[in-house]
Scaffold this motif. Sequence first.
Motif, short mmCIF file in Angstrom:
data_model
loop_
_atom_site.label_atom_id
_atom_site.label_comp_id
_atom_site.label_asym_id
_atom_site.label_seq_id
_atom_site.Cartn_x
_atom_site.Cartn_y
_atom_site.Cartn_z
N ARG A 130 0.83 -1.22 0.00
CA ARG A 130 0.00 0.00 0.00
C ARG A 130 0.86 1.26 0.00
N GLU A 131 1.99 1.24 0.70
CA GLU A 131 2.84 2.41 0.72
C GLU A 131 3.40 2.73 -0.67
N GLU A 132 3.91 1.71 -1.34
CA GLU A 132 4.46 1.90 -2.68
C GLU A 132 3.37 2.36 -3.65
N LEU A 133 2.17 1.76 -3.51
CA LEU A 133 1.07 2.16 -4.39
C LEU A 133 0.75 3.63 -4.19
N LEU A 134 0.76 4.06 -2.92
CA LEU A 134 0.47 5.46 -2.61
C LEU A 134 1.51 6.38 -3.25
N VAL A 135 2.77 5.99 -3.11
CA VAL A 135 3.85 6.80 -3.67
C VAL A 135 3.70 6.91 -5.19
N THR A 136 3.48 5.78 -5.85
CA THR A 136 3.38 5.82 -7.31
C THR A 136 2.11 6.52 -7.77
N LEU A 137 1.00 6.33 -7.02
CA LEU A 137 -0.23 7.02 -7.41
C LEU A 137 -0.07 8.53 -7.24
N THR A 138 0.67 8.97 -6.23
CA THR A 138 0.96 10.41 -6.09
C THR A 138 1.69 10.91 -7.33
N ILE A 139 2.72 10.18 -7.74
CA ILE A 139 3.47 10.57 -8.93
C ILE A 139 2.55 10.64 -10.14
N VAL A 140 1.67 9.62 -10.25
CA VAL A 140 0.74 9.59 -11.37
C VAL A 140 -0.14 10.83 -11.37
N PHE A 141 -0.65 11.21 -10.19
CA PHE A 141 -1.56 12.35 -10.16
C PHE A 141 -0.82 13.67 -10.43
N VAL A 142 0.38 13.81 -9.89
CA VAL A 142 1.16 15.02 -10.17
C VAL A 142 1.43 15.13 -11.67
N MET A 143 1.84 14.02 -12.25
CA MET A 143 2.08 13.96 -13.70
C MET A 143 0.83 14.36 -14.47
N LEU A 144 -0.31 13.82 -14.05
CA LEU A 144 -1.58 14.11 -14.72
C LEU A 144 -1.93 15.59 -14.61
N ILE A 145 -1.74 16.15 -13.42
CA ILE A 145 -2.08 17.57 -13.21
C ILE A 145 -1.16 18.46 -14.06
N LEU A 146 0.15 18.17 -14.05
CA LEU A 146 1.07 19.00 -14.83
C LEU A 146 0.78 18.89 -16.33
N ALA A 147 0.62 17.65 -16.81
CA ALA A 147 0.37 17.44 -18.24
C ALA A 147 -0.90 18.14 -18.67
N SER A 148 -1.95 18.01 -17.86
CA SER A 148 -3.24 18.58 -18.24
C SER A 148 -3.22 20.11 -18.17
N SER A 149 -2.52 20.67 -17.17
CA SER A 149 -2.44 22.13 -17.06
C SER A 149 -1.73 22.70 -18.29
N LEU A 150 -0.61 22.07 -18.64
CA LEU A 150 0.14 22.54 -19.81
C LEU A 150 -0.71 22.44 -21.08
N MET A 151 -1.31 21.26 -21.27
CA MET A 151 -2.09 21.05 -22.48
C MET A 151 -3.28 21.98 -22.54
N TYR A 152 -3.89 22.22 -21.38
CA TYR A 152 -5.02 23.16 -21.34
C TYR A 152 -4.58 24.52 -21.85
N TYR A 153 -3.43 24.98 -21.37
CA TYR A 153 -3.01 26.29 -21.81
C TYR A 153 -2.72 26.31 -23.31
N VAL A 154 -2.10 25.26 -23.82
CA VAL A 154 -1.69 25.24 -25.22
C VAL A 154 -2.87 25.09 -26.18
N GLU A 155 -3.83 24.22 -25.81
CA GLU A 155 -4.89 23.87 -26.77
C GLU A 155 -6.20 24.61 -26.55
N ASN A 156 -6.36 25.23 -25.39
CA ASN A 156 -7.65 25.84 -25.04
C ASN A 156 -8.16 26.80 -26.10
N GLU A 157 -7.24 27.59 -26.67
CA GLU A 157 -7.67 28.58 -27.65
C GLU A 157 -8.19 27.93 -28.94
N ALA A 158 -7.48 26.86 -29.38
CA ALA A 158 -7.85 26.21 -30.64
C ALA A 158 -9.10 25.36 -30.50
N GLN A 159 -9.28 24.72 -29.35
CA GLN A 159 -10.44 23.85 -29.14
C GLN A 159 -11.10 24.21 -27.81
#
Lengths: 264, 264, 264, 264
Positions: free
Chosen positions: A154-183
Amino acid sequence: MSFKRRLFETLEKGQGDDTLSRRFDIFIMTMILLNVAAVILETVDSIHDGYPEVFNYFEYLSVFVFTLEYIGRVWTCTYIEKYRHPFWGRIRFILSFMAIVDLLAIMPFYLPLLFSIDGRVLRILRLFRIVRIFKMGRYSTAFNMIVRVVTKRREELLVTLTIVFVMLILASSLMYYVENEAQPEVFRNIPETMWWGVATLTTVGYGDVYPITGLGKLLGAFIAILGVGIFALPAGIIASGFEFEISQRIREKERKEIEEREKN
Amino acid sequence: MSFKRRLFETLEKGQGDDTLSRRFDIFIMTMILLNVAAVILETVDSIHDGYPEVFNYFEYLSVFVFTLEYIGRVWTCTYIEKYRHPFWGRIRFILSFMAIVDLLAIMPFYLPLLFSIDGRVLRILRLFRIVRIFKMGRYSTAFNMIVRVVTKRREELLVTLTIVFVMLILASSLMYYVENEAQPEVFRNIPETMWWGVATLTTVGYGDVYPITGLGKLLGAFIAILGVGIFALPAGIIASGFEFEISQRIREKERKEIEEREKN
Amino acid sequence: MSFKRRLFETLEKGQGDDTLSRRFDIFIMTMILLNVAAVILETVDSIHDGYPEVFNYFEYLSVFVFTLEYIGRVWTCTYIEKYRHPFWGRIRFILSFMAIVDLLAIMPFYLPLLFSIDGRVLRILRLFRIVRIFKMGRYSTAFNMIVRVVTKRREELLVTLTIVFVMLILASSLMYYVENEAQPEVFRNIPETMWWGVATLTTVGYGDVYPITGLGKLLGAFIAILGVGIFALPAGIIASGFEFEISQRIREKERKEIEEREKN
Amino acid sequence: MSFKRRLFETLEKGQGDDTLSRRFDIFIMTMILLNVAAVILETVDSIHDGYPEVFNYFEYLSVFVFTLEYIGRVWTCTYIEKYRHPFWGRIRFILSFMAIVDLLAIMPFYLPLLFSIDGRVLRILRLFRIVRIFKMGRYSTAFNMIVRVVTKRREELLVTLTIVFVMLILASSLMYYVENEAQPEVFRNIPETMWWGVATLTTVGYGDVYPITGLGKLLGAFIAILGVGIFALPAGIIASGFEFEISQRIREKERKEIEEREKN
């Protein structure tokens, strides 16, 4: 042996040469599987409308059996060291995970009898019967293994899921800024862009959302190449935890076989 | 203990029985998480338009807290051996990765006060606040682990990423030549064909671009079967690096437990 | 040292303190990377049309350099034990893999000068310059590793690729029979159904082809659940082969470090 | 040596210096591969209509060869210890897996001669000839390996496949409830929602079915992030089983080589 004792041993997972208990296990297991099948098939109109009473009668029978089973378990649980106390032991048993599952499995039937419930909630309740699948947990190695893997790692899963969510938040924030105007309709805000993020990073890629600008595609390509490895981490943790459990089981089996051979 | 010393220990990650420092950590961690949530939710019009002042006031509060934290850290950093020198030590501290993150985290607020900035750049600045997520790096095991894995395996990652890019270039060049005539709009040039390449080789497969000619499909099939394994290499490096870190942490924990037991 | 000897050592991968040879390696490596970039960017009309002479002059320069390099290598190859013989050694050198790559890298320039070639073939020839990327093989660890992994594991790769193809043939034949009637245009014949098979079993899933009948979906689901594991086998072989190479390189490095320390 | 004995040894997989037997293996292997190619290519109208007699004559030849092979195997099987008895041994041989495959491989030709069969069933029968691919099982390491891996790991595969199905049922039931109202045509019932479940959890993601409501997307995202790891379990079991078989084969080879060296 008293009837209560016999009932207890029958309800418990059958061991060795207790034929009655093992037959009971197979009976309950069959009931569970048939129930899961019923819940699934009931949603198919052509099947449900063809035999509505079959589904109803089978539900009555199932609830009858599962209710008796539940009462029996609560009555006889005092034979288990942990739940020995006639009152507090039973209370603690009722609050144990498997007993709650047993109760939830029959609830959808009794609730509408006790309270007046409108149609929409009734529909949820009917579907809620799918929870009966967890009753398999008592008998199935598969259930026990997945629970043990998740608990141990459970500890390792928590650590990796944290990384997954941080990655998701960063990727989506960047993509939102880049694509929001076009779509503006598709990448409307960060939460909606996260839908793109999940579809991309898990490599599902439905194709309902994807970048169309040059910069968006470049960013999307980098995110996909780098991020897929990150999103594979929790899967890897579960897989290696599983492999460990399995190899341990095999070793234990072999040890037992050797011990038995040495006895003879 | 002097106020400066007490402040330093409070700002540092709390250890053992320093309750104040640990409470401060939890407070900052909560502020960071709320800030990330705020940046994400602010982009949802229905949420933002409902409570515009809440977002504004929360931003004021956050910048206030993070500014005090930054000033405090710069002031007290001289307690760290590495940054002992009152002037050069502080300069070096300010240029350290975490201090730059701390500064970037408050910059989006102060810049528009110092310079006249037009609306478009302002919007980027607001979104830039997502960088506050990296402030978690001080407290989160997950962040430290991913940094350590990438650092340790950086050579292997470079090697596999090279292979990935070569594969991508070759696959896209070939596909561009084969499909360009049939779909001149989609496979317009090699960079655009790389978008197909990334979507295929990471197995995301949005479905916005795919070969339609017989030869293109044959080539695409071969690229997919052979290339997917190549693109999985960096993910494998990260996963195995991670597994190693985790197993080491577990072993270290066990060693500590044994040592403590032996003491008693 | 003779000029020929000096040239030979400069052309060979630079080692230790041979500054000239190492600078030459970096120069060639840069030329290769710029060439790959040129081939890719040339296909983008807006870039190509903007600076057509830049691309042309750079091509002249590249071919000049690579031609001199090729002549130099053929001249000096007799210093290598294997190619010692002035005539037969050189012939054998010319037929070695890297020398063929060197020749193919300059061919697209000389062929149209020697033969009259129509426009379509000319276009292929221009694109064929991408083969220059393989010239990196002399310098890049990544290239050497992938070649070593594929060579060492070639038997296992063959076995798993056989399984992959059998799986693909069986899955596509079955799906063709089940879906052909409902979608005669899409599942027109087994080879075209294989396109569906590859997209599904590699999990790319573009979404251009998928079953629509109930039976087709059931079959597709079973194929996906069971087949994905089969298709992951070659990727797994490559990944584990790679991991092995990397761990061996690390061990070798450590051994060298220990040996050097013991010397001092 | 009697003709029967010679025939037996020729039909068996050739070993060492039995040139005739090895040539026969290559001949049968070629026939199998050509047959598989024929079944596949026959479904392509343009190829089939161009040379209909070629396909017919090749089918006659193949059935002739495979029939003689089958008769030969049944006649000579008594040389195998297990099938020694002239009558019961032969019956048992006929019921062995490979003999059934041999029979099924020629059945599609003989059945229409014995019974009047309508066109639709005839078409299935023609396609059924793809079963000839399993005749490769006698010669191919790949076939033997996959059989051994599945047999050895059958318990683990069962456990993980159970988990996969429970996951699929739970995910699809939940998603059905959430999305059914918004997309009654697509998420019509739980079995149809399972098509979405398989496409998502295997990460194929065709894009024909996906949630469109906010809640559906949230649920879909969680299912994708958590479920992909679960669905990768059977693939992992197969892969690690395979790796084990391969490493054992390599070790065995090395042992043999050492033994041979020690002999000399």
